[in-house]
Structures are given as structure tokens and as C-alpha cells.
Design a protein around this motif. Structure first.
Motif, PDB file in Angstrom:
ATOM      1  N   ALA A 138       6.981   1.237   1.972  1.00  0.00           N
ATOM      2  CA  ALA A 138       6.436   0.045   1.550  1.00  0.00           C
ATOM      3  C   ALA A 138       5.388  -0.555   2.527  1.00  0.00           C
ATOM      4  CB  ALA A 138       7.630  -0.951   1.581  1.00  0.00           C
ATOM      5  N   ILE A 151       6.832  -7.687   5.408  1.00  0.00           N
ATOM      6  CA  ILE A 151       5.976  -6.242   5.483  1.00  0.00           C
ATOM      7  C   ILE A 151       5.127  -6.483   6.658  1.00  0.00           C
ATOM      8  CG2 ILE A 151       4.537  -4.212   4.809  1.00  0.00           C
ATOM      9  CD1 ILE A 151       7.416  -4.006   4.259  1.00  0.00           C
ATOM     10  N   ALA A 197       2.367   1.366   1.530  1.00  0.00           N
ATOM     11  CA  ALA A 197       1.994   0.775  -0.058  1.00  0.00           C
ATOM     12  C   ALA A 197       1.193  -0.533   0.204  1.00  0.00           C
ATOM     13  CB  ALA A 197       3.319   0.509  -0.939  1.00  0.00           C
ATOM     14  N   GLN A 253      -1.155  -6.164  -4.259  1.00  0.00           N
ATOM     15  CA  GLN A 253      -0.479  -6.722  -5.576  1.00  0.00           C
ATOM     16  C   GLN A 253       0.377  -5.882  -6.244  1.00  0.00           C
ATOM     17  OE1 GLN A 253      -3.133  -9.058  -7.692  1.00  0.00           O
ATOM     18  NE2 GLN A 253      -2.107  -8.726  -9.692  1.00  0.00           N
ATOM     19  N   GLY A 254       0.068  -4.444  -6.239  1.00  0.00           N
ATOM     20  CA  GLY A 254       1.092  -3.680  -6.582  1.00  0.00           C
ATOM     21  C   GLY A 254       2.265  -3.552  -5.876  1.00  0.00           C
ATOM     22  N   ALA A 255       2.320  -3.886  -4.490  1.00  0.00           N
ATOM     23  CA  ALA A 255       3.564  -3.877  -3.807  1.00  0.00           C
ATOM     24  C   ALA A 255       4.410  -5.085  -4.156  1.00  0.00           C
ATOM     25  CB  ALA A 255       3.280  -4.066  -2.383  1.00  0.00           C
ATOM     26  N   ARG A 256       3.788  -6.391  -4.418  1.00  0.00           N
ATOM     27  CA  ARG A 256       4.404  -7.496  -4.910  1.00  0.00           C
ATOM     28  C   ARG A 256       5.104  -7.116  -6.227  1.00  0.00           C
ATOM     29  NH1 ARG A 256       0.188 -10.586  -2.590  1.00  0.00           N
ATOM     30  NH2 ARG A 256       0.948 -11.597  -0.807  1.00  0.00           N
ATOM     31  N   LEU A 257       4.405  -6.324  -7.074  1.00  0.00           N
ATOM     32  CA  LEU A 257       5.041  -6.136  -8.406  1.00  0.00           C
ATOM     33  C   LEU A 257       6.183  -5.065  -8.424  1.00  0.00           C
ATOM     34  CD1 LEU A 257       1.773  -6.354 -10.492  1.00  0.00           C
ATOM     35  CD2 LEU A 257       3.571  -8.022 -10.295  1.00  0.00           C
ATOM     36  N   VAL A 258       6.418  -4.424  -7.383  1.00  0.00           N
ATOM     37  CA  VAL A 258       7.776  -3.473  -7.349  1.00  0.00           C
ATOM     38  C   VAL A 258       8.757  -4.322  -6.612  1.00  0.00           C
ATOM     39  CG1 VAL A 258       6.594  -1.414  -7.725  1.00  0.00           C
ATOM     40  CG2 VAL A 258       6.883  -2.291  -5.294  1.00  0.00           C
ATOM     41  N   GLY A 259       8.449  -5.691  -6.171  1.00  0.00           N
ATOM     42  CA  GLY A 259       9.372  -6.334  -5.509  1.00  0.00           C
ATOM     43  C   GLY A 259       9.416  -6.366  -3.958  1.00  0.00           C
ATOM     44  N   ILE A 260       8.301  -5.765  -3.299  1.00  0.00           N
ATOM     45  CA  ILE A 260       8.418  -5.609  -2.045  1.00  0.00           C
ATOM     46  C   ILE A 260       7.800  -6.978  -1.374  1.00  0.00           C
ATOM     47  CG2 ILE A 260       6.830  -4.886  -0.136  1.00  0.00           C
ATOM     48  CD1 ILE A 260       6.607  -2.185  -1.473  1.00  0.00           C
ATOM     49  N   ASP A 261       8.531  -7.501  -0.257  1.00  0.00           N
ATOM     50  CA  ASP A 261       8.382  -8.845   0.332  1.00  0.00           C
ATOM     51  C   ASP A 261       7.125  -8.531   1.007  1.00  0.00           C
ATOM     52  OD1 ASP A 261       8.182 -11.153   1.823  1.00  0.00           O
ATOM     53  OD2 ASP A 261      10.377 -11.367   1.954  1.00  0.00           O
ATOM     54  N   THR A 312      11.326   1.534   3.749  1.00  0.00           N
ATOM     55  CA  THR A 312      10.396   0.578   4.334  1.00  0.00           C
ATOM     56  C   THR A 312       9.360   0.940   4.919  1.00  0.00           C
ATOM     57  OG1 THR A 312      12.592  -0.444   5.159  1.00  0.00           O
ATOM     58  CG2 THR A 312      10.650  -1.382   6.136  1.00  0.00           C
TER      59      THR A 312
END
Lengths: 233, 290
Positions: free
Chosen positions: B170, B191, B173, B179-187, B167
Motif C-alpha cells: 500500500a 499511509i 501504491a 487516487q487509485g489507492a483511495r479507490l481500493v480503500g487504502i487510508d 501495508t
């Protein structure tokens, strides 16, 4: 595996995709070709849940994901390696890779990390280095490695050859073929037409938000329209 | 003219005061780093947390230090919910809206506090409030030593959380690549709310550590936030290490300023530092090279 039907999408009120149909089968490399502004990235980002589609259907692994959030799409195993890499510049290479398994693939994190380092030994030498200090080619490797850490069922690669030297572009296409050889389904979004057609099974050509041509990659490579538009012949 | 012993005591007292500044500034810089806004509600929320500590003591007799876990937890939940229900919802994803909403929240909280609590100064009496520890020439108040040690421990815990946990990674990140964070599935929205909650939790801790030696009125949060903002600018906006070092530096500057110029003028030193930093190194000591 991925079935897109009648997809309409865009930004705000501007419609960029005007009814796109596209299918990626299990174990395939499918190339999505088109010039700048044809709507390739819009298609990607809509499929991955970054933007809500205006209409149409997107099925992945038998499930409707048209209105799903990006995190549940990642959870389902559809992972995008974005154009421009989008690595986390302030985090180490190791942390970037580990975050690749933030939502999916966490139990096998250590094993997958070893596997990714096996594919990209360069990353293994730089695990503690901040990702922002890597070269463009290394960042591209990191972005793909981060995608692989999430154990994708389908990997979308958006312009992986962009900004790489010709030698690195060769390596990149060889790598994509190898990943596919290990059973990974790939949607390859590229401007690099002939090299993409050389490794893809099938291909689509996107023009002005619609599919202008589609078929087996070998046939498309000989298609007169394509040769005229992209090779000036 | 200045006795070295007095100077030594001044520096030590400044460092001790800096401990709590660090906590307040770390909260501010964390929220700035992730949400890219200055949290204008920071002072008001610190004041609310101080009232929480005061009333816990007044109504149930809970010692301010014993109240640490309760108030930290409560402040986190309050901040998380405030973000989810008000700030995030009304901002429609635009950073500049968040700025205005936190300002609005601050005005509402200040005036509601004035309405309910009145303008009187409230203090807590503890048996240890006037205990001192002798260190060389310096006579150090025990509550300030406790607050210094506790502040640094909490900052270390938070630093480890940000560096080691998924966390925490994240959060870092999202701070730089949403956008990179969204693409690894981070909500990403979650956050944001978590970061805001953690920033407010720091204020909860600061409130517990301040109350044994300080007082609370509906406007007592603002003095700290002005100092905290200077610290964040000094350390570099969004820099965790910068806030920690900057907090201690500002504590010492304030203390020495008070020693040399008199208690009333001590804060001039802080303003001078603020102006000098903006003139000479606007990115701060640990500023990110963007």
C-alpha cells in the motif's frame, strides 16, 4: 441498492451537479450517459467519497454514505473502476490485484485471484510484470480485475471503453453483461451511448449537471432527443 | 605511491561507514517517494534520536545496541505523531506546504535542543569502542562492523516489508497512484503518517549505531543529512535500492577522499559526485522513468 437524491456537488466553490436523482437496483445494469463535462466523473467521485457533496443524500445498501470516507465506502462494497484505470504502475499485476482486496474480500483473496485470472487469462500470463508496462487494454482489464477482487456489491465502471480498439470495446461490453449475469449490480458511466443502451436495463442522461432524460434503456434508445443529440439524427 | 594495503583498508572502512549512511538515506528516500517532499527535519530528528541514545545510556546505563528496539520504536511513534499532529494537519494536503513545515520543525527542534542540552559535545563510553578486528592489511573498528551489519539487516527487513506485506504494498501504491489507492480503500493519510514514521525509525536505528563511535551536539545531524541527500540523488530520488547502493558508494568515496586529500578534505569527493550526477544523470543510478 444505490439511491442518490438531490445530489449537489463540485470542486471548490464551483457547483457542477445541480440536484441529481439516480437509483441503481439490485442486479441491474444502469447506464449513466452524457457528453464530456456533463458531470459524470464528478458524480462518480462524489459517490465514492473522493469529494464531499455540497448537499443531497446518497444511500447505499440502506446506509447513508454521503459524508463517508472513501475507505468505508469500499468497505461497504461500493467499488469504482476509475476512468484512466489508475492502476499502480510500479507494482506487479499480482500485487495490483491483491491490493484490490486490501480493504474488503481479503479472506477469499486466493479464490478471487483465480476467478479474476479465469475472466482475464491475459492477466494470468503477466502476473509478475509491472502494471505500468501493460497495454491500455490490459490495464483496463487489470483495473476491472482489481475492482472485482474487493467483492463489490455494486461496481461503478467509469468509461471502460475509453481508448480501446473497436474489437476490445465489443469484448468489454460482452464482459460487463457477463458480470451482470453472475448477479453483480453495475453503474456504467459511458460516452458510448448506443452500445451502453444495448446492454443496460435502465439509463440516465446527464446534461449540465442535471438529469435530462431517464427511463428503460430500450425506450431511451428510441427517444428522439437522444438520437438528435448523440447521433445527429 | 599508494600502498594497496592502505587502499584496501580505505575501501573497507568506507563501506563500513556507508552502512549507516544507507539507513539515513533510506529513510529520506522513503519519505520522498511517498510524500514527494524532501524532509528538511531529517537531520534534526537524527540529532534528537542521538540524544535519546545518549541519555538512555547516561541515565539508565542502557547500551546503545541494546537500545535499538526502544529507540526504533520510539522514533517511529514520534515520527507518526509528528506527521499526524503537525505536518499533515498544517499542510492542508499540499506537498509544497509539507516542505516548508518540515523546515520549520527542524528550526524549532534545533533551537530547543540547544536550549535544553546546551552546545557541548556529548559522547558515550563503551568497553568495545576501541576494539578492532584484523582483516588482511586492514584494522577495522568493531563498532563499525556491527553498525554495518545491523544497517544492512535492517534495510533487508524494511525491503521485505515493503515488497511482501499488504501495508508495504500500500505504501508503494500510494507513492505512485494516490487516487487509485483511495479507490481500493487504502487510508492514504494513514499511509503518509506510517511512511514518515518508518523514515524516522530508520534515523532511530542510525542513532543507536552511530553513538558508540560518534558524538552528539545540537547540530550533529546536519552533516549526515547532506551526505544522505547526495546519496538519494545519486541513487535516484525515491529509489530504495538506489539509496542502498548509493550509501555504500558514497561511504567509499568519502573514505578514499580522506585518504588521498587528507581527513579535512575527504568530503570534497561527495560534493564532486553530487555535481557530476546532476550534470550527467539527473535521474540517478536507479531513477524512476517518469
Amino acid at each position: 441498492m444505490l439511491e442518490i437524491a438531490g445530489l449537489r456537488a463540485g470542486y471548490g466553490t464551483v457547483e457542477i451537479l445541480r440536484g441529481v436523482d439516480l437509483v441503481v437496483g439490485k442486479g441491474e445494469i444502469v447506464a449513466l450517459l452524457g457528453s464530456n463535462g456533463a458531470g459524470k466523473s464528478t458524480l462518480n467521485n462524489t459517490v465514492c467519497g473522493l469529494y464531499r457533496p455540497f448537499g443531497g443524500a446518497v444511500q447505499f445498501d440502506g446506509r447513508n454514505i454521503a459524508d463517508a470516507a472513501s475507505m468505508s465506502i469500499v468497505q461497504a462494497g461500493l467499488i469504482q473502476v476509475p476512468e484512466g484505470r489508475r492502476v499502480f504502475p510500479n507494482l506487479s499485476v499480482r500485487d495490483n490485484l491483491e491490493l484490490g482486496s486490501y480493504r474488503r474480500g481479503k479472506p477469499a483473496r486466493r479464490h478471487n485471484l483465480d476467478r479474476v485470472i479465469g475472466i482475464f487469462p491475459r492477466l494470468g500470463e503477466r502476473l509478475q510484470q509491472a502494471a505500468g508496462t501493460l497495454s491500455g487494454g490490459e490495464q483496463q482489464m487489470l483495473a476491472i480485475g482489481r475492482g472485482l477482487m474487493g467483492e463489490p456489491k455494486l461496481l461503478i465502471l467509469d468509461e471502460p471503453s475509453l481508448g480501446l480498439s473497436p474489437v476490445l470495446v465489443e469484448e468489454m461490453f460482452a464482459l460487463i453483461r457477463r458480470l451482470n449475469g453472475d448477479g453483480l449490480s453495475i453503474l456504467l458511466v459511458e460516452q458510448n451511448v448506443m452500445q451502453s443502451l444495448a446492454i443496460a436495463h435502465r439509463a440516465y442522461v446527464l446534461e449540465n449537471g442535471q438529469i435530462a432524460l431517464s427511463g428503460p434503456a430500450a425506450d431511451l434508445a428510441q427517444h428522439p432527443d437522444l438520437r438528435r443529440s448523440y447521433l445527429g439524427q | 605511491m599508494l600502498d594497496p594495503g592502505i587502499l584496501f583498508a580505505g575501501v573497507l572502512n568506507g563501506l563500513l561507514a556507508g552502512g549507516v549512511y544507507v539507513l539515513v538515506a533510506v529513510g529520506l528516500t522513503l519519505i520522498y517517494g511517498v510524500l514527494h517532499i524532501i524532509n528538511f527535519a531529517h537531520g534534526s530528528l537524527l540529532m534528537l534520536a542521538m540524544y535519546a541514545v545518549f541519555f538512555l545510556w547516561r541515565l539508565t546505563g542502557v547500551d546503545p545496541y541494546a537500545a535499538l528496539p526502544i529507540v526504533i520504536g520510539g522514533a517511529f511513534v514520534f515520527g507518526y505523531i509528528l506527521y499526524r499532529l503537525v505536518i499533515g494537519r498544517l499542510s492542508h494536503g499540499r506537498d509544497e506546504n509539507i516542505l516548508l513545515i518540515t523546515l520549520g520543525v527542524s528550526i524549532v527542534i534545533d533551537n530547543v535542543a540547544l536550549l535544553i542540552f546546551g552546545g557541548d559535545t556529548q559522547t558515550i563510553e563503551t568497553p568495545y569502542a576501541s576494539s578492532f578486528v584484523e582483516l588482511g592489511a586492514a584494522l577495522l573498528p568493531l563498532p563499525k562492523i556491527i553498525s554495518f551489519v545491523a544497517s544492512l539487516l535492517l534495510c533487508i527487513v524494511l525491503g521485505l516489508f515493503l515488497a511482501r506485506s499488504d501495508t508495504g504494498k500500500a505504501i508503494r501504491a500510494v507513492a505512485r497512484e494516490r487516487q487509485g489507492a483511495r479507490l481500493v480503500g487504502i487510508d492514504v493519510d494513514n499511509i503518509f503518517a506510517l511512511s514518515y514514521g518508518i523514515g524516522i525509525a530508520c534515523l532511530g536505528a542510525a542513532a543507536c549505531l552511530l553513538m558508540p563511535t560518534y558524538y552528539v551536539t545540537p547540530s550533529s545531524g546536519h552533516a549526515f543529512v547532506l551526505v544522505a541527500f547526495t546519496i538519494v540523488v545519486l541513487g535516484g530520488m525515491g529509489s530504495f535500492a538506489g539509496a542502498a547502493v548509493g550509501g555504500l558508494v558514497i561511504g567509499v568515496i568519502e573514505s578514499l577522499g580522506g585518504l588521498l586529500l587528507g581527513e579535512q578534505l575527504g568530503q570534497i569527493g561527495i560534493s564532486v559526485v553530487f555535481i557530476l550526477i546532476l550534470l550527467l544523470k539527473p535521474s540517478g543510478l536507479f531513477g524512476a522513468r517518469q
